[in-house]
Design an enzyme around this catalytic site. Sequence first.
Site, PDB file in Angstrom:
ATOM      1  N   LYS A   1       0.852  -0.895   0.118  1.00 42.19           N
ATOM      2  CA  LYS A   1       0.066  -0.058  -0.117  1.00 42.19           C
ATOM      3  C   LYS A   1       0.877   1.422   0.073  1.00 42.19           C
ATOM      4  CE  LYS A   1      -3.630  -2.259   2.429  1.00 42.19           C
ATOM      5  NZ  LYS A   1      -4.432  -2.240   3.749  1.00 42.19           N
TER       6      LYS A   1
ATOM      7  N   HIS B   1       1.167   7.262   2.632  1.00 43.81           N
ATOM      8  CA  HIS B   1       0.282   8.255   2.230  1.00 43.81           C
ATOM      9  C   HIS B   1       0.588   9.186   3.507  1.00 43.81           C
ATOM     10  CE1 HIS B   1      -2.372   6.839   5.658  1.00 43.81           C
ATOM     11  NE2 HIS B   1      -2.454   5.380   4.869  1.00 43.81           N
TER      12      HIS B   1
ATOM     13  N   HIS C   1       0.675   8.169   7.232  1.00 37.85           N
ATOM     14  CA  HIS C   1       2.110   7.621   7.734  1.00 37.85           C
ATOM     15  C   HIS C   1       2.921   8.685   7.929  1.00 37.85           C
ATOM     16  CE1 HIS C   1       0.532   4.172   5.135  1.00 37.85           C
ATOM     17  NE2 HIS C   1       0.527   3.765   6.354  1.00 37.85           N
TER      18      HIS C   1
END
Length: 486
Positions: A147, A150, A153
């Site tokens: 993933k 983004h 994070h």
Amino acid sequence: MAFPNFYPEQNPIDIYREHVANALATIVGQEASKIYLKLAWTQTLDKGDLQLPVPALQIKNQKPPELANEIGQKFPESELVEKPLVQGTFVQFFFKPAPLAKTVIGSVLEKKSAYGGNTELGLRDPSDPSKGRKKAIVEFSSPNIAKPFHAGHLRSTIIGGFIAKLYSTIGWDVIKMNYLGDWGKQYGLLANGYKYYGSEEELLRDPINHLFNVYVRISKTVADQEGPIKELRDRIKLAKDKGEDASELQKELDAKVEVSEDEKARKYFKSMEDGDKDALALWTKFRNLSIEKYKKTYARLNIDFDIYNGESQVESDQLSKVSKELMEKKVSEDSEGAVIIDFAKQGAKKLGKAVIVRKDGTPLYLTRDIAEIRTRYDKYHFDKLIYVVASQQDAHMAQIFKATELSGHKEVSEKCLHISFGMVRGMSTRRGTVKFLDDILRDVGEKMHEVMKKNQAKYEQVEDPDKTADTLGITAVMVQDMTGKR
């Protein structure tokens, strides 16, 4: 006379604290080393550079306001501080600018980038450096494999990076750890989704974004299947509540569940847990490609890690050991085929109940996290383990620490600390509504480039405009994220 936490070579201000404490000792008849500890920083400079809360001296038979006035009147002339001001029971001390500037600037020029640090604070025993330094593990960032990194994070990464540097600056041995979300049923879902929608060419070209798109597509299929399954479950419950036969409905439900992507994902992950070579080979490929991409993103943020760990690395022996201890101490219990901890029975009602082993025998995140704490302590013998994790996980972190304590390792749980922070709202990987960091940094870099071009004369003097714009953009994003109060 030795003063506690007195490091004038590292912190020039300690010279002023010592000077004021010695002067006060003569006035109030108390040891200067005790007064030294009572001299506090002020919250705003209009209240002085240091202040003394007179009641903290605990001098008998003299009222604090009267003693404060006496200190103000009797404090001698000084080369370092102005005549103190008395505000009620507080005595405020203002440093004289000239000697302060000379002392501080001289120290900055001498220490350079090491100014402000005090490595003696990291010693286990300041009186005996041979006993070594204290050790801290800082776990931060910790994205999920496959993933994209983004905006959510980013917050953990910035805070965790700062904490790690802070502890390093004061002399601790620091291990920066990235504990990846690289295990669980979602990888069964991703692997099955890759069979339907995956492309080897796209995977090698842009691994994380391709896997993310696969995950969004297969998650949509799961969501579409969940509706009819939920409807059947509701009908079965209603029939049972009325005392009606629901066996046919149950057969229909079982058939739908059996062919659902959610059930297929569960079975796939169970095969990973059981060591299926093909399943693990594909998972390893996803993991390695993802880590390489993350490293490039971290490099842009000037962040690095000493260890890339993950849920998959938790040792099975440690999992078994933790499960056995919890059961032997009657902390965990069987519940409808699964194993749970009822924290209310352990005196922690607010933590509720938590499943630690599923009905199919696979351990959950809580069990893995408890086992991982133990593994880290056995391996690194840390003095502090700091988790930088969003507030969404507050209850989970509290359960980890409490379960560790209940398993008979209070001395370990007491060294664990959760640094919580607010979530970035409105993002979902399943729905594909995440704002990826690479996109954010590209946008702000382009915007910064536009701003730079407005002053053509200065722009032409910049050696590498693209790199400069990128650096300024990254800095702006990091500063902006940290300006909000949380």
